[in-house]
Each structure stands twice: as structure tokens, then as C-alpha cells.
Design a protein around this motif. Structure first.
Motif, mmCIF file in Angstrom:
data_model
loop_
_atom_site.group_PDB
_atom_site.id
_atom_site.type_symbol
_atom_site.label_atom_id
_atom_site.label_comp_id
_atom_site.label_asym_id
_atom_site.label_seq_id
_atom_site.Cartn_x
_atom_site.Cartn_y
_atom_site.Cartn_z
ATOM 1 N N ARG A 72 0.814 -1.224 0.000
ATOM 2 C CA ARG A 72 0.000 0.000 0.000
ATOM 3 C C ARG A 72 0.854 1.284 0.000
ATOM 4 O O ARG A 72 0.552 2.212 -0.745
ATOM 5 N N PRO A 73 1.991 1.343 0.762
ATOM 6 C CA PRO A 73 2.810 2.564 0.699
ATOM 7 C C PRO A 73 3.349 2.831 -0.709
ATOM 8 O O PRO A 73 3.427 3.974 -1.161
ATOM 9 N N LEU A 74 3.664 1.756 -1.424
ATOM 10 C CA LEU A 74 4.197 1.879 -2.800
ATOM 11 C C LEU A 74 3.116 2.436 -3.722
ATOM 12 O O LEU A 74 3.348 3.367 -4.500
ATOM 13 N N CYS A 75 1.894 1.896 -3.597
ATOM 14 C CA CYS A 75 0.784 2.337 -4.457
ATOM 15 C C CYS A 75 0.426 3.785 -4.147
ATOM 16 O O CYS A 75 0.170 4.579 -5.058
ATOM 17 N N ALA A 76 0.471 4.148 -2.855
ATOM 18 C CA ALA A 76 0.179 5.536 -2.461
ATOM 19 C C ALA A 76 1.210 6.483 -3.071
ATOM 20 O O ALA A 76 0.863 7.532 -3.631
ATOM 21 N N LYS A 77 2.470 6.098 -3.016
ATOM 22 C CA LYS A 77 3.568 6.922 -3.562
ATOM 23 C C LYS A 77 3.394 7.080 -5.079
ATOM 24 O O LYS A 77 3.537 8.177 -5.631
ATOM 25 N N VAL A 78 3.024 5.996 -5.743
ATOM 26 C CA VAL A 78 2.837 6.040 -7.205
ATOM 27 C C VAL A 78 1.663 6.947 -7.564
ATOM 28 O O VAL A 78 1.737 7.755 -8.489
ATOM 29 N N ARG A 79 0.579 6.868 -6.800
ATOM 30 C CA ARG A 79 -0.560 7.763 -7.067
ATOM 31 C C ARG A 79 -0.135 9.219 -6.875
ATOM 32 O O ARG A 79 -0.474 10.089 -7.672
ATOM 33 N N GLU A 80 0.666 9.446 -5.837
ATOM 34 C CA GLU A 80 1.157 10.820 -5.584
ATOM 35 C C GLU A 80 2.000 11.287 -6.771
ATOM 36 O O GLU A 80 1.808 12.391 -7.285
ATOM 37 N N ASP A 81 2.870 10.391 -7.278
ATOM 38 C CA ASP A 81 3.701 10.727 -8.452
ATOM 39 C C ASP A 81 2.832 11.099 -9.649
ATOM 40 O O ASP A 81 3.195 11.945 -10.464
ATOM 41 N N LEU A 82 1.665 10.466 -9.750
ATOM 42 C CA LEU A 82 0.773 10.700 -10.892
ATOM 43 C C LEU A 82 -0.135 11.910 -10.662
ATOM 44 O O LEU A 82 -1.043 12.176 -11.445
ATOM 45 N N GLY A 83 0.092 12.607 -9.510
ATOM 46 C CA GLY A 83 -0.745 13.786 -9.220
ATOM 47 C C GLY A 83 -2.115 13.398 -8.690
ATOM 48 O O GLY A 83 -3.051 14.209 -8.659
ATOM 49 N N ALA A 84 -2.248 12.120 -8.290
ATOM 50 C CA ALA A 84 -3.521 11.653 -7.739
ATOM 51 C C ALA A 84 -3.438 11.634 -6.220
ATOM 52 O O ALA A 84 -2.581 12.307 -5.635
ATOM 53 N N SER A 85 -4.281 10.855 -5.541
ATOM 54 C CA SER A 85 -4.348 10.921 -4.079
ATOM 55 C C SER A 85 -3.656 9.742 -3.420
ATOM 56 O O SER A 85 -3.797 8.599 -3.857
ATOM 57 N N VAL A 86 -2.912 9.989 -2.344
ATOM 58 C CA VAL A 86 -2.318 8.880 -1.587
ATOM 59 C C VAL A 86 -3.435 8.082 -0.917
ATOM 60 O O VAL A 86 -3.319 6.868 -0.735
ATOM 61 N N ASP A 87 -4.544 8.721 -0.542
ATOM 62 C CA ASP A 87 -5.672 8.066 0.140
ATOM 63 C C ASP A 87 -6.972 8.443 -0.564
ATOM 64 O O ASP A 87 -7.756 9.263 -0.066
ATOM 65 N N PRO A 88 -7.219 7.842 -1.745
ATOM 66 C CA PRO A 88 -8.322 8.290 -2.613
ATOM 67 C C PRO A 88 -9.699 8.286 -1.958
ATOM 68 O O PRO A 88 -10.494 9.201 -2.171
ATOM 69 N N ILE A 89 -9.985 7.285 -1.151
ATOM 70 C CA ILE A 89 -11.348 7.184 -0.602
ATOM 71 C C ILE A 89 -11.600 8.288 0.421
ATOM 72 O O ILE A 89 -12.638 8.967 0.398
ATOM 73 N N SER A 90 -10.634 8.560 1.292
ATOM 74 C CA SER A 90 -10.813 9.672 2.250
ATOM 75 C C SER A 90 -10.908 10.987 1.492
ATOM 76 O O SER A 90 -11.787 11.826 1.777
ATOM 77 N N THR A 91 -10.044 11.166 0.497
ATOM 78 C CA THR A 91 -10.070 12.414 -0.287
ATOM 79 C C THR A 91 -11.428 12.580 -0.963
ATOM 80 O O THR A 91 -12.018 13.666 -0.950
ATOM 81 N N PHE A 92 -11.969 11.471 -1.498
ATOM 82 C CA PHE A 92 -13.277 11.549 -2.172
ATOM 83 C C PHE A 92 -14.368 11.901 -1.166
ATOM 84 O O PHE A 92 -15.192 12.785 -1.409
ATOM 85 N N ARG A 93 -14.345 11.231 -0.006
ATOM 86 C CA ARG A 93 -15.384 11.484 1.010
ATOM 87 C C ARG A 93 -15.318 12.938 1.504
ATOM 88 O O ARG A 93 -16.343 13.575 1.701
ATOM 89 N N GLU A 94 -14.089 13.452 1.621
ATOM 90 C CA GLU A 94 -13.939 14.835 2.123
ATOM 91 C C GLU A 94 -14.213 15.861 1.026
ATOM 92 O O GLU A 94 -14.406 17.041 1.293
ATOM 93 N N SER A 95 -14.301 15.414 -0.238
ATOM 94 C CA SER A 95 -14.435 16.363 -1.369
ATOM 95 C C SER A 95 -15.833 16.963 -1.455
ATOM 96 O O SER A 95 -16.035 18.017 -2.043
ATOM 97 N N GLY A 96 -16.825 16.235 -0.911
ATOM 98 C CA GLY A 96 -18.196 16.753 -1.010
ATOM 99 C C GLY A 96 -18.799 16.563 -2.403
ATOM 100 O O GLY A 96 -19.913 17.026 -2.679
ATOM 101 N N TYR A 97 -18.044 15.847 -3.270
ATOM 102 C CA TYR A 97 -18.544 15.644 -4.654
ATOM 103 C C TYR A 97 -19.890 14.937 -4.639
ATOM 104 O O TYR A 97 -20.839 15.376 -5.315
ATOM 105 N N LEU A 98 -20.003 13.873 -3.849
ATOM 106 C CA LEU A 98 -21.252 13.085 -3.857
ATOM 107 C C LEU A 98 -22.419 13.942 -3.357
ATOM 108 O O LEU A 98 -23.484 13.980 -3.971
ATOM 109 N N GLU A 99 -22.181 14.671 -2.284
ATOM 110 C CA GLU A 99 -23.247 15.526 -1.739
ATOM 111 C C GLU A 99 -23.699 16.521 -2.810
ATOM 112 O O GLU A 99 -24.897 16.778 -2.985
ATOM 113 N N ARG A 100 -22.720 17.039 -3.592
ATOM 114 C CA ARG A 100 -23.050 18.034 -4.622
ATOM 115 C C ARG A 100 -23.907 17.417 -5.721
ATOM 116 O O ARG A 100 -24.967 17.958 -6.082
ATOM 117 N N VAL A 101 -23.513 16.237 -6.223
ATOM 118 C CA VAL A 101 -24.276 15.666 -7.344
ATOM 119 C C VAL A 101 -25.643 15.155 -6.875
ATOM 120 O O VAL A 101 -26.613 15.156 -7.653
#
Ligand code: LRH
Ligand code: MN
Length: 411
Positions: A369-398
Motif C-alpha cells: 500500500r505505501p508503494l501504491c500511495a507513492k505512485v498515485r502521488e507521483d501521478l498527481g492523484a491521491s495517496v488516500d483516494p477514498i478519504s479524499t473523495f469522502r472529504e471532497s463533497g462531490y457526492l453531496e453536490r451531485v
């Protein structure tokens, strides 16, 4: 979370990552090479995975579900944005039928996405009760072939080079129809479709051992699909849906065989405990998923394989389910990339049964998991996608934006 806590978390993640890469390097793993492969991983998500789906018992609508293909792509863009490895979305026709496919293509590109495999739907018209391309009635076969040809055209319009075919065709009672006459009817329709495809387009044939047919299915297994592909041409390859095998079937063996025949075109990733359950990939049998990737590692450097998800999120939150699916695929791929191939070959050739088995277990038991998190970070994505998504408020908005209108679903 306070800034201090953020810093602490970050530094502990760095420490954990540092420790993991040291351990891996000590095991002789080329960590940079592994990360390069992980950064170039590509997973295609299905438009229909964002819409409502269910079983014959019930389709449970969910608040915020997309109402059209444009909104499905907006949800898919969230998954790509947070994981970094899902730049394409498969479409299903007519579930994703639109007036102007160029407009859908532009919309996808405006979201940083592209349209992937085009899936013709030949299992929901009343005419297809006794089959589509295998139907005894030539007029029905003509209608089915016209839909396939239309989907080749749509592929051209949206810049897709994959025509992904699954047929519900089969029978329910012994004697109902001739296995071989149906096979020849299918070959006739598919060869006309194959000839109509542009040079860069590939035809993927997806097999399934039963459902909705309950006596025989025309494309029931890897053998019926492979031999049909060999009759059609080099750009016809087999698609392996993980949920389409009888209990106990060794899917990684089938994958190895199709690679050896140079006819493995792609996957529909999902998981099942019983039948074609279409559950989150890796949620039931993550070891099988790891073993499938172990067979793919060497081959994928020389052949194109389309990694697609095909799931139905009947009760779970759909976008989060897709994010978790992609994370499970990143972790399964990462573990498979850690297999010590030299030690494995040496153990195999010297008949050291358990040494060979333990070489796989060592890789599988590694917390990547640390390797995958680092790779996502390298790609400009999220180290912890699910927490980031939940905190984004995207679902509440749609949920608010998509209150009115008909939700998209399996038609
Ligand atoms: C059939 C299948 C096929 C699709 C459908 C959504 O079970 O796997 O790939 O077209 O699901
Ligand atoms: Mn499928």
C-alpha cells in the motif's frame, strides 16, 4: 485534521515507504522499475458501473446516480483524478446512446478522459429471445448484425479501437436448437462485422458458461471463444470476465494459455463467490487476482491487453466502489511485480515444490500500500483516494444537482 497531524501522518507515511523500499531492495527488487510499471498501469472503468443496477429481484436506485452518459463520465473523471490510472471509460450501446457522439467524445476529453471499448447490447430486445447472431431467424440475425456494424461506426466517431462483444445467446432446453448451426450463424455475422472494422480496431469475444441461457451458451468458455477468434482473424481476441467460469475453474491457467496462443485481448475485472456476482474485484478472492497478474507480468511487455472493470454496484456507493476496485488492482499488480522470477524459475526447474510456492507467497504477503500511495502521488492523484473523495463533497453536490430527472440504469 490539523496541519501538525498532517505533517505527522506525512512523515510516518514517508518512513513506512522508506522502510518498505529498503526491505524490497534488500530482497533484490528493482523498486524504480516496479514503480515505473505501476505508473503506467491503465484500468478502464465501465459507464454502466456508475448507473443503477441490480438483480432480478430488485434494482435499488441511489441518490446522485448519473442521468446520462455525460454525467457518467463526470463520475469516472473523479475515479481517474483520485487514482491516476483510469483515463478511459467503456460505453454500452444503447445504454450510452446519444444524438452526437462527437459531443460525448469532446466532453470526455474535456474531463481528461477518452472513450474506450464500445459494447453492443444484443440481449435486451424482444427479438433476441431465441438469440441474436445465433437466432434461427435470418431477419433477426440481420438486425443484430446491423447493430454490430452501427457500433463499429460509433467506434470510429469516438476514436475507439476496441469492439467488445458479449452474447447472451444460448438455449434453455435440450434439443431446442443445433449447437453447430448456431455456431455457423454466429461466425457469418461476426466475419461481416470483422471485415467492416477499421484496420486499428480489435474485436474482443467475451465468453460466459451460463445465464441468461440455462441449457447451453454459444460462447460458453475459452475454447469456444478462442476457436471462433482463430476463424475470424488476427484482430479477434478473447476477453476473460472473472465471473464467467464454473466454480473451481483455474482462471490463471486459462490466462496463461490464451497468452501462449497470443489471443488474450483483455479482462472484465470483478469478483464472485457463487455465479456472475459482479462484485468488487479482489473482494472475494484477492489471491486469484494476484495469480492472474503473475501470469501477465512478462507477457504484457510484448502484447496489448485491455484491463477493464465490469461490475454492478447494487447496494454499495458506486463511485467509492470503483475507487476501491482500482486500488485493489493497483495492489494486486504491485504484489505480482515483486515476485522473484529468478528464484521462482530455479525452484521450479529443481522440482522444489514448496520453495516455488513460497516465492509467490513472499510477494503476496508484502504490504504494498505505501508503494501504491507513492505512485498515485507521483501521478498527481491521491495517496488516500477514498478519504479524499469522502472529504471532497462531490457526492453531496451531485445528489443535489441530479435530484430531478430519470436515473441511468440497465434499461
Ligand atoms: C455479461 C457481462 C457483459 C456485459 C454485461 C454488462 O454478464 O459481463 O460484459 O455486457 O455484463
Ligand atoms: Mn463482462
Amino acid at each position: 485534521m490539523t496541519h501538525k497531524e498532517d505533517e505527522l501522518l506525512e512523515s510516518s507515511a514517508e518512513r513506512v515507504y522508506g522502510h518498505l523500499t529498503e526491505t524490497l531492495a534488500a530482497r533484490g527488487v528493482d523498486v524504480e522499475a516496479v514503480e515505473n510499471r505501476l505508473r503506467s498501469q491503465r484500468i478502464e472503468t465501465p459507464s454502466w458501473g456508475y448507473g443503477n443496477s441490480g438483480t432480478r429481484f430488485k434494482v435499488f436506485p441511489q441518490p446522485g446516480v448519473p442521468r446520462d452518459p455525460f454525467e457518467k463520465f463526470e463520475d469516472a473523471a473523479q475515479v481517474h483524478h483520485l487514482t491516476g490510472v483510469c483515463p478511459s471509460v467503456a460505453i454500452h450501446i444503447p445504454w450510452d446512446a446519444v444524438e452526437d457522439y462527437g459531443e460525448l467524445k469532446d466532453h470526455a476529453e474535456s474531463l481528461g478522459l477518452r472513450i474506450g471499448a464500445v459494447n453492443p447490447n444484443l440481449f435486451q430486445e424482444v427479438e433476441y429471445k431465441l438469440g441474436s447472431v445465433c437466432n434461427p431467424d435470418p431477419a433477426v440475425r440481420r438486425r443484430a448484425t446491423e447493430h454490430l456494424l452501427r457500433c463499429v461506426e460509433i467506434g470510429r466517431e469516438v476514436g475507439s479501437d476496441v469492439l467488445s462483444l458479449w452474447f447472451a445467446d444460448g438455449t434453455n432446453y435440450a434439443g431446442q436448437d443445433s449447437f453447430i448451426e448456431r455456431r455457423h450463424r454466429m461466425q457469418e455475422c461476426l466475419s461481416e462485422t470483422y471485415q467492416a472494422m477499421p484496420e486499428n480496431m480489435r474485436m474482443l469475444l467475451e465468453y460466459k458458461f451460463f445465464e441468461p441461457a440455462f441449457y447451453h451458451t454459444d460462447l460458453a468458455d475459452w475454447g469456444t471463444a478462442l476457436t471462433m477468434c482463430q476463424k475470424l482473424g488476427d484482430r479477434a481476441e478473447v476477453l476473460v470476465d472473472l465471473g464467467h467460469h464454473a466454480q473451481g475453474v483455474n482462471v490463471e491457467h486459462i490466462v496463461a494459455l490464451l497468452l501462449d496462443e497470443d489471443r488474450l485481448g483483455g479482462f472484465h475485472f470483478n469478483n464472485r463467490k457463487y455465479a456472475d456476482d459482479d462484485l468488487i474485484v479482489g473482494s472475494v478472492n484477492p489471491f486469484e487476482l494476484f495469480l492472474i497478474y503473475v501470469e501477465l507480468i512478462e507477457a504484457e511487455e510484448s502484447t496489448r491487453i485491455d484491463y477493464m472493470i465490469d461490475q454492478a454496484h447494487n447496494i454499495e456507493a458506486k463511485i467509492e466502489a470503483m475507487i476501491l476496485s482500482v486500488m485493489n488492482l493497483q495492489e494486486a499488480y504491485a504484489k505480482a511485480l515483486l515476485v522473484d522470477r529468478a528464484a521462482l524459475a530455479e525452484a521450479r526447474h529443481s522440482g522444489d515444490v514448496l520453495r516455488a510456492h513460497r516465492v509467490l507467497l513472499e510477494a503476496y504477503a508484502t504490504d504494498v500500500r505505501p508503494l501504491c500511495a507513492k505512485v498515485r502521488e507521483d501521478l498527481g492523484a491521491s495517496v488516500d483516494p477514498i478519504s479524499t473523495f469522502r472529504e471532497s463533497g462531490y457526492l453531496e453536490r451531485v445528489v443535489v444537482e441530479r435530484k430531478v430527472g430519470v436515473q441511468a440504469g440497465w434499461g
